[in-house]
Design a protein around this motif. Structure first.
Motif, short mmCIF file in Angstrom:
data_model
loop_
_atom_site.label_atom_id
_atom_site.label_comp_id
_atom_site.label_asym_id
_atom_site.label_seq_id
_atom_site.Cartn_x
_atom_site.Cartn_y
_atom_site.Cartn_z
N GLY A 370 0.79 -1.22 0.00
CA GLY A 370 0.00 0.00 0.00
C GLY A 370 0.82 1.26 0.00
O GLY A 370 0.38 2.29 -0.50
N GLU A 371 2.04 1.23 0.55
CA GLU A 371 2.84 2.43 0.68
C GLU A 371 4.17 2.36 -0.06
O GLU A 371 4.99 3.27 0.07
N GLU A 372 4.38 1.31 -0.83
CA GLU A 372 5.70 1.13 -1.43
C GLU A 372 5.59 0.31 -2.71
O GLU A 372 4.84 -0.66 -2.78
N ARG A 373 6.35 0.72 -3.72
CA ARG A 373 6.46 -0.05 -4.96
C ARG A 373 7.94 -0.19 -5.30
O ARG A 373 8.68 0.79 -5.27
N TRP A 745 0.94 6.11 2.06
CA TRP A 745 -0.16 5.39 1.41
C TRP A 745 -0.93 6.35 0.50
O TRP A 745 -1.25 6.02 -0.65
N LEU A 746 -1.22 7.54 1.01
CA LEU A 746 -1.95 8.52 0.22
C LEU A 746 -1.09 9.07 -0.92
O LEU A 746 -1.61 9.39 -2.00
N ALA A 747 0.22 9.15 -0.70
CA ALA A 747 1.11 9.64 -1.76
C ALA A 747 1.10 8.72 -2.96
O ALA A 747 1.32 9.17 -4.10
N MET A 748 0.86 7.42 -2.75
CA MET A 748 0.78 6.48 -3.86
C MET A 748 -0.48 6.71 -4.69
O MET A 748 -0.55 6.30 -5.85
N ARG A 749 -1.48 7.36 -4.10
CA ARG A 749 -2.76 7.55 -4.78
C ARG A 749 -3.01 9.00 -5.22
O ARG A 749 -3.73 9.24 -6.18
N PHE A 750 -2.43 9.96 -4.48
CA PHE A 750 -2.58 11.37 -4.84
C PHE A 750 -1.20 12.03 -4.90
O PHE A 750 -0.88 12.90 -4.09
N PRO A 751 -0.36 11.64 -5.85
CA PRO A 751 1.02 12.16 -5.87
C PRO A 751 1.09 13.66 -6.11
O PRO A 751 2.07 14.30 -5.72
#
Length: 813
Positions: A370-373, A745-751
Motif C-alpha cells: 500500500g505504501e511502497e512499490r 499510502w496517500l502519496a501512492m494515490r494522490f502524488p
C-alpha cells in the motif's frame, strides 16, 4: 571492639558528610534525595564537587521533566513535543536550576528543533501539530501567530520577512479553519439527511401480512412466492413474541408495486415476472428500493465480480498445516517454478521476506504494498500485500498466505477477494488447518476444483509441565505479552537480571521488527520479548521456548482466555526442524495461568469457524454504483446503505465485513465537497491509527487537498540520544512513523498533493534507525526501564484494563 550503635552511625555520618559537601558547593539537598545520591555515589561522599554535581543532575533530571511538562502548559503558545522535554532537561547543566532556567532551556530546545525541519513551512506545520488544542480541537489563533514568530526566529528571518511569514501563516490558518468548519458543518448536515432518508425508507417497510393486498393475491400465493425468492425481502428484523425471538421479513411497498405486472406470469409458472416487472422512476426523497440497491451492489453474487478469474480454468490448492510445517516453502517453491505469478501476504514485512526468498532463487521479483512499490524491469513475479492483489492480468501461479485471516471481520474480505479474484491458473492457498472449511466454501462458490494438501509439523511441540519463573528465562526463549506496556515491564525486569533483550510489538515498523528479530536470531540478544505480532511469519530464527506471560488477553473489547488457535499459532514458533532446538517447548510464566491449558490447546483438533460464509466488502466500483442508484454524493450515506441493505444478514453464501472504520472516516470527510465521492472513498480506505486522532488528521489532510495545498509529510525534528530516550519519546517516534505510513499510502494515490515522497522515505528511515538504536540500548531506570510490574510481569492488573485495539495486523493495501 565496635560499640553498640556503630552500624547505625556509619550511614548517618556518610549522609552528614554528603550534606557538608553539598553546602560547600552551594547546593541544597532535600532529605528525599540523600539515599538516591548515596546509591549513585557508591555509598561514599563525593570525591570532588564535579562528581556531586553530575550525580545530583542525574537524579534531578527525572523530576525536572515532570516539572517541565506542567510548566509548559502555562506557556500555551510553545509547541512542545515529548522529545523536546527529554532534550531540554539534558541541556540543563546546573543542578540548582529553577523554573525560569528550565523554561528557558525548553524554549531553546524548541527553537533548535524547529530550525532542523529544513524550511519554515515544514517547521510551522510541525509546530502547529504540537500546540495544545482547546475544546474545539484547535489551538488559539494568537498561539498560531506566536508559533510563526518562533519559526521565523529559528530560521533567523529578517524582520520584514518574519512579519510577512507570520501574516501569511495567520491568513492560511484562518482560511484552513474556515474550510474545516464548512466541511464539518456539511458533513453533519449530510449525515442528518442520509439518516432521515434511511429512516424514512425503513419506516415505509411492511410485514408479510401486507404483501397479499399489495400484489393482489392470496396469502398462500404470497407465501409461496416469498419462499421461491420471487418477492424480494427488504430486511429481516428481530421480533420478540412472548418468550420466543424470531427473525421476520419486511418488504418494500415500492418494490412490490413494480412486481404487480409479474403476478399473472407467476400464476402460470412461466417465470414471466422477469420480463414484465418494470423499473419505476426513483423516489429521490427516499432513495431506491433495497432490492434495487442490492442488485446493483451484487455482493450476493460476489464471485461474478471477478470476470478475468471466472474466464480462466482455475485450480485451487489448499496447503494447510500448523506453524513450522513448511507451508511457505511449499508455496514459494511452486511459484519459483512458474513463468509468472504473485505471492500475497498480510504484512508489508512478509512481502519483503517473500521477495528476498524468490530473489535468492534467481527470480526477479517486484514488490507492491500500500505504501511502497519496487518495480523490477523484466520481472514476471511480484510479492505483495493481499490488498494489492492484481485482478486483471492473468498469470500462472498465485500464492495466498495466512488464509486463516478469512475469519477476521476487518481484513477477511481482502482474503475473500484475493482467493476468488486472483486471475491465476493455479491458486495455492496457505494457512492453518482452521481455514479448511471456509476455503472449501469459496471453491464451491467459484465452481473451482480444490485439492487439499495437509502438512504436519516438522519437529515435536510439547507443553511444559510447570510454570516458568522469570528468573529462569534464558538464551533462546521468547516471552509473549499482550500489550506494549507489558512488553517493556518484562524487558526492564530481564535487563535488571543481566539479560540482553530484543523486542517486537505491533507499533514497530517492519524495518525495526526485522532488525530486532535479527538481533535475536544472530545472538546479539539472548531473549525476545514480543506481543502476538510474532505469530505471523516474522523470521525470528530458532526458539528454545515460547513462554506466555499470561493465558489471557485484552482484545480491544474484553479480557478473555487465549483461543486454541492463538496458542497453537504463537506457541508453534518454538523449535525448528533441523535447528539447535528441534523440540519446541511452550510454557507460561509463573502466575500467568495453568500449563494444562497449553497442553490441551496443543492437542486439540482444528476448530471450525462458527460462520463459514466468507466475508465480503465493497470496492470502488460497487460504491460508485450504489451511490448512483440511490441518487447521492454522500459517501457516508452510500456506506450506511451498503451496511444496512446490500447483503441480507441471512444470505446463505456471504456475510458483510466490518465497515465501521470506513464509515467513521466517511462521516468525517463527507463535508469536503470539493473531493469526488471516489476520492473520499480512497481516504476512507487509508490505514490510520484511531488512537492518535488519525481520523481527525486525515480529515485535515483532505481539507488541505481540497484547498489545492500540498500536504507536507510529518516530521520528527531533533531526537534525543537513544540511551536517554524516555518512553514518551519512543512512543512519539512510533506515532510519527505510523503517520508517515498513512501519508505514504496517500502519496501512492494522490502524488500531486502528497508530493515530497523522497523526504517522507528519508524521515521514515531516520525514525526506524533511531527506534532501532533505542531498543538496542541499555536504558537507565528513568527511561525505558522505568516502573516495576505490580505482580507477574505481563499479567493484567486488577481493575478495568485500558481500551486498546488487539494486535492484529492492520490493513496494508
Amino acid at each position: 571492639m565496635a560499640e553498640p550503635g556503630d552500624e547505625e552511625a556509619a550511614p548517618h555520618d556518610t549522609a552528614r558528610a554528603l550534606q557538608d559537601a553539598a553546602r560547600s558547593a552551594g547546593l541544597a539537598i532535600a532529605p528525599a534525595e540523600v539515599e538516591p545520591l548515596l546509591l549513585a555515589l557508591g555509598g561514599q561522599p563525593p570525591a570532588t564537587e564535579g562528581t556531586l554535581r553530575r550525580a545530583l543532575l542525574q537524579i534531578r533530571r527525572a523530576g525536572w521533566r515532570g516539572r517541565l511538562s506542567v510548566l509548559h502548559q502555562g506557556a500555551g503558545a510553545l509547541p512542545v513535543s515529548a522529545v523536546d522535554l527529554d532534550l531540554a532537561v539534558t541541556a540543563v547543566a546546573d543542578p540548582a536550576a529553577g523554573d525560569a532556567e528550565l523554561l528557558s532551556a525548553l524554549r531553546e530546545t524548541v527553537l533548535a528543533r524547529l530550525g532542523g525541519y529544513g524550511s519554515p513551512a515544514a517547521a510551522l506545520a510541525a509546530a502547529l501539530d504540537d500546540l495544545p488544542k482547546g475544546a474545539t480541537g484547535e489551538a488559539k489563533l494568537d498561539a498560531v501567530g506566536h508559533c510563526a514568530a518562533l519559526v521565523a526566529e529559528a530560521f533567523a528571518l529578517p524582520p520584514a520577512d518574519a512579519a510577512a511569514f507570520r501574516r501569511q501563516a495567520l491568513e492560511t490558518e484562518e482560511r484552513r479553519r474556515k474550510e474545516r468548519r464548512v466541511a464539518a458543518r456539511a458533513a453533519k448536515e449530510t449525515r442528518a439527511v442520509e439518516e432521515r432518508r434511511l429512516r424514512a425508507w425503513e419506516a415505509s417497510l411492511v410485514d408479510a401480512d401486507a404483501v397479499p393486498a399489495l400484489l393482489g393475491c392470496t396469502r398462500e400465493e404470497a407465501e409461496r412466492w416469498i419462499r421461491a425468492g420471487l418477492v424480494p425481502v427488504a430486511r429481516r428484523v428481530t421480533v420478540r413474541r412472548g418468550s420466543r425471538t424470531t427473525r421476520e421479513a419486511e418488504f418494500d411497498p415500492a418494490e412490490l408495486e413494480k412486481l404487480c405486472g409479474a403476478v399473472p406470469g407467476w400464476r402460470r409458472g412461466d417465470g414471466g415476472h422477469r420480463s414484465v416487472a418494470r423499473r419505476e422512476p426513483r423516489d429521490e426523497g427516499r432513495g431506491s428500493s433495497n432490492a434495487a440497491v442490492a442488485r446493483v451492489a451484487g455482493l450476493d453474487r460476489y464471485a461474478a465480480h471477478f470476470a478475468t478469474a471466472r474466464s480462466l480454468n482455475r485450480r485451487l490448492v489448499a496447503c494447510l498445516g500448523p506453524t513450522n510445517s513448511g507451508k511457505t516453502y511449499f508455496g514459494l517453491s511452486r511459484l519459483a517454478q512458474a513463468e509468472s505469478g504473485v505471492v500475497l501476504g498480510p504484512l508489508r514485512l512478509l512481502a519483503h521476506e517473500y521477495r528476498e526468498a524468490l530473489e535468492g532463487q534467481g527470480i526477479r521479483t517486484a514488490l507492491s504494498t500500500g505504501e511502497e512499490r519496487i518495480p523490477v524491469p523484466g520481472s514476471r513475479h511480484t510479492a505483495a500485500t493481499v490488498e494489492m492483489c492484481p485482478f486483471h492480468t492473468p498469470m500462472d501461479v498465485a500464492v495466498i498466505d495466512e488464509a486463516q485471516m478469512l475469519a477476521d471481520p476487518e481484513r477477511g474480505p481482502a482474503w475473500t477477494a484475493a482467493i476468488m479474484g486472483v486471475p491465476a491458473r493455479t491458486v495455492i492457498i496457505l494457512g492453518a488447518p482452521d481455514a479448511a472449511s471456509m476455503v472449501r466454501r469459496i471453491a464451491q462458490l467459484c465452481d473451482d476444483p480444490l485439492e487439499e494438501v495437509r502438512l504436519e509439523r516438522m519437529g515435536p511441540l510439547v507443553a511444559a509441565r510447570s510454570p516458568v519463573p522469570l528468573g529462569d528465562i534464558g538464551r533462546g526463549d521468547a516471552v509473549i505479552a499482550f500489550s506494549r506496556r507489558s512488553v517493556f515491564e518484562i524487558r526492564a525486569e530481564l535487563l535488571r537480571r543481566g539479560r540482553s533483550v530484543a523486542v517486537v510489538y505491533g507499533a514497530l515498523g517492519p524495518t525495526v521488527r526485522r532488525a530486532e528479530a535479527r538481533r535475536f536470531r544472530e545472538g546479539e540478544a539472548e531473549v525476545l520479548v514480543a506481543t502476538d505480532a510474532i505469530g505471523m511469519g516474522l523470521n525470528i530464527g530458532p526458539l528454545r521456548r515460547v513462554v506466555f506471560s499470561s493465558l489471557r488477553k485484552f482484545d480491544g473489547e474484553q479480557e478473555r482466555p487465549l483461543s486454541v488457535q492463538e496458542i497453537k499459532q504463537i506457541g508453534g514458533r518454538a523449535g525448528r526442524f533441523g535447528g539447535a532446538h528441534a523440540e519446541g517447548i511452550v510454557a507460561v510464566l509463573a502466575g500467568g495461568g495453568d500449563p494444562r491449558e497449553i497442553a490441551h490447546a496443543l492437542t486439540a483438533p482444528a476448530a471450525t469457524p462458527e460462520d463459514l460464509r466468507p466475508p465480503v466488502a465493497p470496492d470502488a466500483d460497487i460504491v460508485a454504483a450504489v451511490a448512483a442508484e440511490i441518487g447521492t454524493e454522500s459517501l457516508f450515506g452510500t456506506l450506511r446503505r451498503i451496511e444496512r441493505s446490500v447483503l441480507r444478514r441471512d444470505d446463505p453464501n456471504y456475510r458483510l465485513g466490518d465497515l465501521s472504520t470506513q464509515i467513521a472516516i466517511a462521516e468525517a470527510v463527507d463535508g469536503v465537497r470539493e473531493l469526488t465521492l471516489l476520492d473520499r472513498w480512497t481516504y476512507a480506505m487509508c490505514p490510520v491509527d484511531e488512537r492518535d486522532e488519525g481520523i481527525s488528521r486525515l480529515t485535515d489532510w483532505a481539507v488541505e487537498h481540497a484547498m489545492g495545498l500540498a500536504v507536507a509529510p510529518p516530521r520528527a525534528g531533533r531526537l534525543p540520544p537513544p540511551d536517554r530516550a524516555s518512553q514518551d519519546a519512543l512512543q512519539s517516534a512510533e506515532r510519527l512513523h505510523r503517520r508517515l505510513v498513512a501519508w505514504r499510502w496517500l502519496a501512492m494515490r494522490f502524488p500531486e498533493v502528497y508530493r515530497d515522497l523522497d523526504s517522507a522515505l528519508a524521515e521514515s528511515r531516520r525514525l526506524n534507525d533511531w527506534i532501532e538504536d533505542v531498543l538496542a540500548a541499555r536504558p537507565s531506570e528513568r527511561t525505558l526501564g522505568a516502573g516495576k510490574p505490580a505482580g507477574p510481569p505481563g499479567k493484567p492488573r486488577k481493575g478495568n484494563p485500558p481500551r486498546q485495539r488487539s494486535a492484529k495486523p492492520r490493513r496494508q493495501g
